[in-house]
Design a protein around this motif. Structure first.
Motif, PDB file in Angstrom:
ATOM      1  N   LEU A  21       0.830  -1.207   0.000  1.00  0.00           N
ATOM      2  CA  LEU A  21       0.000   0.000   0.000  1.00  0.00           C
ATOM      3  C   LEU A  21       0.862   1.254   0.000  1.00  0.00           C
ATOM      4  O   LEU A  21       0.659   2.158  -0.825  1.00  0.00           O
ATOM      5  N   GLU A  22       1.836   1.336   0.898  1.00  0.00           N
ATOM      6  CA  GLU A  22       2.696   2.522   0.978  1.00  0.00           C
ATOM      7  C   GLU A  22       3.463   2.751  -0.324  1.00  0.00           C
ATOM      8  O   GLU A  22       3.615   3.900  -0.766  1.00  0.00           O
ATOM      9  N   SER A  23       3.926   1.691  -0.947  1.00  0.00           N
ATOM     10  CA  SER A  23       4.655   1.826  -2.209  1.00  0.00           C
ATOM     11  C   SER A  23       3.765   2.421  -3.295  1.00  0.00           C
ATOM     12  O   SER A  23       4.188   3.290  -4.059  1.00  0.00           O
ATOM     13  N   HIS A  24       2.520   1.974  -3.349  1.00  0.00           N
ATOM     14  CA  HIS A  24       1.595   2.495  -4.358  1.00  0.00           C
ATOM     15  C   HIS A  24       1.118   3.907  -4.030  1.00  0.00           C
ATOM     16  O   HIS A  24       0.889   4.710  -4.938  1.00  0.00           O
ATOM     17  N   GLN A  25       0.992   4.225  -2.749  1.00  0.00           N
ATOM     18  CA  GLN A  25       0.671   5.604  -2.382  1.00  0.00           C
ATOM     19  C   GLN A  25       1.784   6.541  -2.842  1.00  0.00           C
ATOM     20  O   GLN A  25       1.505   7.648  -3.320  1.00  0.00           O
ATOM     21  N   THR A  26       3.014   6.106  -2.700  1.00  0.00           N
ATOM     22  CA  THR A  26       4.150   6.914  -3.154  1.00  0.00           C
ATOM     23  C   THR A  26       4.087   7.125  -4.658  1.00  0.00           C
ATOM     24  O   THR A  26       4.259   8.253  -5.140  1.00  0.00           O
ATOM     25  N   LEU A  27       3.834   6.053  -5.401  1.00  0.00           N
ATOM     26  CA  LEU A  27       3.728   6.192  -6.857  1.00  0.00           C
ATOM     27  C   LEU A  27       2.606   7.148  -7.241  1.00  0.00           C
ATOM     28  O   LEU A  27       2.781   7.999  -8.112  1.00  0.00           O
ATOM     29  N   ALA A  28       1.469   7.008  -6.594  1.00  0.00           N
ATOM     30  CA  ALA A  28       0.325   7.870  -6.914  1.00  0.00           C
ATOM     31  C   ALA A  28       0.623   9.337  -6.614  1.00  0.00           C
ATOM     32  O   ALA A  28       0.137  10.230  -7.311  1.00  0.00           O
ATOM     33  N   ALA A  29       1.432   9.580  -5.605  1.00  0.00           N
ATOM     34  CA  ALA A  29       1.750  10.956  -5.217  1.00  0.00           C
ATOM     35  C   ALA A  29       2.782  11.609  -6.132  1.00  0.00           C
ATOM     36  O   ALA A  29       2.967  12.825  -6.061  1.00  0.00           O
ATOM     37  N   THR A  30       3.438  10.852  -6.990  1.00  0.00           N
ATOM     38  CA  THR A  30       4.502  11.437  -7.817  1.00  0.00           C
ATOM     39  C   THR A  30       3.981  12.265  -8.985  1.00  0.00           C
ATOM     40  O   THR A  30       4.683  13.133  -9.475  1.00  0.00           O
ATOM     41  N   SER A  31       2.749  11.988  -9.440  1.00  0.00           N
ATOM     42  CA  SER A  31       2.211  12.768 -10.565  1.00  0.00           C
ATOM     43  C   SER A  31       0.704  12.565 -10.673  1.00  0.00           C
ATOM     44  O   SER A  31       0.156  11.582 -10.158  1.00  0.00           O
ATOM     45  N   ASP A  32       0.055  13.481 -11.351  1.00  0.00           N
ATOM     46  CA  ASP A  32      -1.387  13.353 -11.592  1.00  0.00           C
ATOM     47  C   ASP A  32      -1.684  12.113 -12.422  1.00  0.00           C
ATOM     48  O   ASP A  32      -2.669  11.417 -12.180  1.00  0.00           O
ATOM     49  N   ASP A  33      -0.817  11.825 -13.417  1.00  0.00           N
ATOM     50  CA  ASP A  33      -1.015  10.628 -14.241  1.00  0.00           C
ATOM     51  C   ASP A  33      -0.964   9.365 -13.379  1.00  0.00           C
ATOM     52  O   ASP A  33      -1.785   8.464 -13.538  1.00  0.00           O
ATOM     53  N   ASN A  34       0.000   9.310 -12.467  1.00  0.00           N
ATOM     54  CA  ASN A  34       0.102   8.141 -11.599  1.00  0.00           C
ATOM     55  C   ASN A  34      -1.071   8.060 -10.621  1.00  0.00           C
ATOM     56  O   ASN A  34      -1.535   6.969 -10.293  1.00  0.00           O
ATOM     57  N   ALA A  35      -1.544   9.212 -10.164  1.00  0.00           N
ATOM     58  CA  ALA A  35      -2.696   9.217  -9.261  1.00  0.00           C
ATOM     59  C   ALA A  35      -3.894   8.568  -9.958  1.00  0.00           C
ATOM     60  O   ALA A  35      -4.605   7.751  -9.359  1.00  0.00           O
ATOM     61  N   LYS A  36      -4.108   8.922 -11.212  1.00  0.00           N
ATOM     62  CA  LYS A  36      -5.208   8.324 -11.982  1.00  0.00           C
ATOM     63  C   LYS A  36      -4.929   6.851 -12.256  1.00  0.00           C
ATOM     64  O   LYS A  36      -5.818   6.008 -12.131  1.00  0.00           O
ATOM     65  N   ALA A  88      -5.426   4.793  -8.940  1.00  0.00           N
ATOM     66  CA  ALA A  88      -6.580   5.085  -8.071  1.00  0.00           C
ATOM     67  C   ALA A  88      -7.334   3.821  -7.670  1.00  0.00           C
ATOM     68  O   ALA A  88      -7.589   3.590  -6.479  1.00  0.00           O
ATOM     69  N   THR A  89      -7.684   2.989  -8.616  1.00  0.00           N
ATOM     70  CA  THR A  89      -8.436   1.768  -8.313  1.00  0.00           C
ATOM     71  C   THR A  89      -7.573   0.787  -7.527  1.00  0.00           C
ATOM     72  O   THR A  89      -8.043   0.156  -6.575  1.00  0.00           O
ATOM     73  N   VAL A  90      -6.328   0.675  -7.903  1.00  0.00           N
ATOM     74  CA  VAL A  90      -5.397  -0.214  -7.200  1.00  0.00           C
ATOM     75  C   VAL A  90      -5.287   0.209  -5.738  1.00  0.00           C
ATOM     76  O   VAL A  90      -5.316  -0.634  -4.828  1.00  0.00           O
ATOM     77  N   LEU A  91      -5.183   1.506  -5.500  1.00  0.00           N
ATOM     78  CA  LEU A  91      -5.082   1.997  -4.125  1.00  0.00           C
ATOM     79  C   LEU A  91      -6.326   1.646  -3.300  1.00  0.00           C
ATOM     80  O   LEU A  91      -6.203   1.283  -2.120  1.00  0.00           O
ATOM     81  N   GLN A  92      -7.493   1.748  -3.904  1.00  0.00           N
ATOM     82  CA  GLN A  92      -8.715   1.388  -3.176  1.00  0.00           C
ATOM     83  C   GLN A  92      -8.666  -0.072  -2.727  1.00  0.00           C
ATOM     84  O   GLN A  92      -8.961  -0.392  -1.577  1.00  0.00           O
ATOM     85  N   VAL A  93      -8.263  -0.941  -3.628  1.00  0.00           N
ATOM     86  CA  VAL A  93      -8.174  -2.370  -3.309  1.00  0.00           C
ATOM     87  C   VAL A  93      -7.114  -2.617  -2.245  1.00  0.00           C
ATOM     88  O   VAL A  93      -7.337  -3.368  -1.284  1.00  0.00           O
ATOM     89  N   LEU A  94      -5.961  -1.967  -2.393  1.00  0.00           N
ATOM     90  CA  LEU A  94      -4.872  -2.166  -1.429  1.00  0.00           C
ATOM     91  C   LEU A  94      -5.234  -1.621  -0.048  1.00  0.00           C
ATOM     92  O   LEU A  94      -4.861  -2.215   0.969  1.00  0.00           O
ATOM     93  N   GLU A  95      -5.945  -0.502  -0.007  1.00  0.00           N
ATOM     94  CA  GLU A  95      -6.383   0.050   1.286  1.00  0.00           C
ATOM     95  C   GLU A  95      -7.335  -0.912   1.981  1.00  0.00           C
ATOM     96  O   GLU A  95      -7.227  -1.140   3.192  1.00  0.00           O
ATOM     97  N   GLN A  96      -8.240  -1.497   1.219  1.00  0.00           N
ATOM     98  CA  GLN A  96      -9.160  -2.477   1.791  1.00  0.00           C
ATOM     99  C   GLN A  96      -8.403  -3.708   2.291  1.00  0.00           C
ATOM    100  O   GLN A  96      -8.684  -4.226   3.375  1.00  0.00           O
ATOM    101  N   ASP A  97      -7.440  -4.158   1.506  1.00  0.00           N
ATOM    102  CA  ASP A  97      -6.647  -5.325   1.884  1.00  0.00           C
ATOM    103  C   ASP A  97      -5.848  -5.059   3.151  1.00  0.00           C
ATOM    104  O   ASP A  97      -5.832  -5.891   4.066  1.00  0.00           O
ATOM    105  N   ALA A  98      -5.191  -3.905   3.219  1.00  0.00           N
ATOM    106  CA  ALA A  98      -4.407  -3.560   4.399  1.00  0.00           C
ATOM    107  C   ALA A  98      -5.315  -3.453   5.629  1.00  0.00           C
ATOM    108  O   ALA A  98      -4.956  -3.928   6.711  1.00  0.00           O
TER     109      ALA A  98
END
Length: 176
Positions: free
Chosen positions: A140-155, A158-168
């Protein structure tokens, strides 16, 4: 119980060199994290991640590299990538991580000394295998970092983060 994995390391005058062999994945990145954090705790802020023997990287592995670069950058440090190969370079650049990582710099002090350095590395031994809760949090933390690096990565994540947050959360609840 100690685990030996496909990571070796060495500390030199100006940097800590960490070599990753095989697939850089969510399975290998907790060991990379432990190795890097041990050296950060000793005050190391300059890391070279050697990808010459790395056959590919998943997003968790790349997210950890981005996070490490962000953390050491705040202390005046840097993360350089040695011998990424074309496939790994494209993967890192495709996520815009070349803005955080110095990929195959021509002017680094270690350029031309890679084989000598590799000959001085020691296999890293993982203190303990991460449990499922720790793995879920790391991914989860690794993907949050990727999402925070750019708007493109955030998009993109986004769905992956939702799943990972639920899993964590699910794994955290089980241990409460």
């Amino acid at each position: 119980m100690s685990q030996e994995i496909a990571i070796s390391f060495g500390t030199f005058d100006e940097f800590t060199w960490i070599r990753c062999e095989g697939k850089g994945s969510f399975l290998q990145s907790p060991a990379l994290k432990e190795c890097a954090e041990k050296h950060r705790n000793k005050g190391e802020t300059h890391f070279v991640i050697d990808l010459e023997a790395c056959t590919g990287m998943d997003s968790t592995f790349m997210g950890f590299l981005a996070g490490l670069a962000s953390r050491v950058g705040k202390d005046g440090g840097a993360v350089m990538i040695a011998s990424p190969g074309e496939k790994n370079r494209r993967s890192l650049e495709g996520l815009g991580l070349d803005c955080l990582l110095d990929i195959a710099p021509d002017d680094a002090s270690w350029v031309g000394k890679e084989e000598e350095i590799r000959g001085k590395l020691t296999p890293f031994r993982l203190n303990r295998l991460p449990d499922i809760k720790d793995r879920a949090q790391h991914v989860l933390e690794s993907h949050q970092t990727l999402a925070a690096t750019s708007d493109d990565n955030a998009k993109r994540f986004a769905t992956v983060l939702q799943v990972l947050e639920q899993d964590a959360a699910k794994h955290s609840d089980k241990e409460s």
